[in-house]
Design a protein around this motif. Structure first.
Motif, short mmCIF file in Angstrom:
data_model
loop_
_atom_site.label_atom_id
_atom_site.label_comp_id
_atom_site.label_asym_id
_atom_site.label_seq_id
_atom_site.Cartn_x
_atom_site.Cartn_y
_atom_site.Cartn_z
N ILE A 9 48.49 24.46 73.57
CA ILE A 9 49.55 23.62 74.13
C ILE A 9 49.00 22.76 75.25
O ILE A 9 48.02 23.11 75.91
CB ILE A 9 50.74 24.46 74.64
N VAL A 10 49.62 21.61 75.43
CA VAL A 10 49.30 20.71 76.54
C VAL A 10 50.57 20.58 77.36
O VAL A 10 51.61 20.16 76.85
CB VAL A 10 48.86 19.31 76.04
N ILE A 11 50.50 20.98 78.62
CA ILE A 11 51.64 20.87 79.52
C ILE A 11 51.33 19.77 80.53
O ILE A 11 50.34 19.85 81.25
CB ILE A 11 51.92 22.20 80.24
N ILE A 12 52.17 18.74 80.53
CA ILE A 12 51.99 17.61 81.44
C ILE A 12 53.22 17.54 82.35
O ILE A 12 54.35 17.49 81.87
CB ILE A 12 51.84 16.28 80.67
N GLU A 13 52.95 17.54 83.64
CA GLU A 13 54.04 17.42 84.61
C GLU A 13 53.53 16.60 85.79
O GLU A 13 52.45 16.89 86.32
CB GLU A 13 54.51 18.79 85.09
N THR A 38 55.01 29.88 62.56
CA THR A 38 54.48 28.52 62.47
C THR A 38 53.70 28.19 63.74
O THR A 38 53.82 28.89 64.76
CB THR A 38 55.60 27.48 62.30
N PHE A 39 52.91 27.12 63.68
CA PHE A 39 52.18 26.69 64.87
C PHE A 39 53.13 26.30 65.99
O PHE A 39 52.89 26.59 67.16
CB PHE A 39 51.24 25.52 64.56
N LEU A 40 54.23 25.65 65.66
CA LEU A 40 55.20 25.27 66.69
C LEU A 40 55.83 26.49 67.32
O LEU A 40 56.04 26.54 68.54
CB LEU A 40 56.27 24.34 66.11
N MET A 41 56.14 27.51 66.53
CA MET A 41 56.70 28.75 67.06
C MET A 41 55.70 29.44 67.99
O MET A 41 56.05 29.93 69.07
CB MET A 41 57.11 29.69 65.93
N ALA A 42 54.43 29.48 67.59
CA ALA A 42 53.39 30.10 68.41
C ALA A 42 53.19 29.33 69.71
O ALA A 42 53.02 29.94 70.78
CB ALA A 42 52.08 30.18 67.63
N ALA A 43 53.20 28.01 69.65
CA ALA A 43 53.03 27.19 70.85
C ALA A 43 54.19 27.38 71.81
O ALA A 43 54.00 27.50 73.02
CB ALA A 43 52.89 25.71 70.47
N PHE A 57 61.26 21.01 73.51
CA PHE A 57 60.88 20.07 72.46
C PHE A 57 59.37 20.01 72.38
O PHE A 57 58.70 19.82 73.38
CB PHE A 57 61.44 18.68 72.75
N LEU A 58 58.84 20.18 71.19
CA LEU A 58 57.39 20.17 71.00
C LEU A 58 57.02 19.21 69.89
O LEU A 58 57.76 19.04 68.93
CB LEU A 58 56.89 21.57 70.60
N TYR A 59 55.87 18.59 70.02
CA TYR A 59 55.31 17.74 68.98
C TYR A 59 54.06 18.41 68.43
O TYR A 59 53.22 18.87 69.20
CB TYR A 59 54.87 16.38 69.54
N LEU A 60 53.93 18.43 67.13
CA LEU A 60 52.68 18.88 66.51
C LEU A 60 51.78 17.66 66.47
O LEU A 60 52.04 16.69 65.76
CB LEU A 60 52.92 19.43 65.10
N ILE A 61 50.71 17.68 67.26
CA ILE A 61 49.81 16.54 67.36
C ILE A 61 48.73 16.59 66.29
O ILE A 61 48.41 15.60 65.67
CB ILE A 61 49.16 16.48 68.76
N TYR A 62 48.19 17.77 66.08
CA TYR A 62 47.08 17.89 65.15
C TYR A 62 47.01 19.30 64.60
O TYR A 62 47.24 20.26 65.34
CB TYR A 62 45.76 17.55 65.84
N GLN A 63 46.71 19.42 63.34
CA GLN A 63 46.53 20.73 62.72
C GLN A 63 45.18 20.74 62.03
O GLN A 63 44.99 20.01 61.06
CB GLN A 63 47.65 21.03 61.73
#
Length: 65
Positions: A9-13, A38-43, A57-63
């Motif tokens: 995950i990438v957390i930007i604040e 799923t990857f989104l669930m794990a993230a 809210f999450l975006y899948l950037i790359y798999q």
């Protein structure tokens, strides 16, 4: 057969990126996914459990395959 999938995950604040440091050096926060997860669930779980924040809210950037 071993289950070897992980989600990072990438957390930007405030224009800052959260990194974690371990014995290998600095990296993005990541964690292994569970069977059937799923990857989104794990993230989302990684963000909540390891960083004590909730992701709405999450975006899948790359798999990588």
């Amino acid at each position: 057969m071993a289950h070897k999938l992980a989600a990072g995950i990438v957390i930007i604040e405030n224009e800052k990126v959260l990194l974690v440091k371990d014995k290998s050096g600095w990296s993005l926060s990541k964690g292994s996914s569970g069977m059937g997860e799923t990857f989104l669930m794990a993230a989302e779980r990684e963000a909540y459990v390891c960083q004590r924040i909730g992701c709405h809210f999450l975006y899948l950037i790359y798999q990588y395959q």
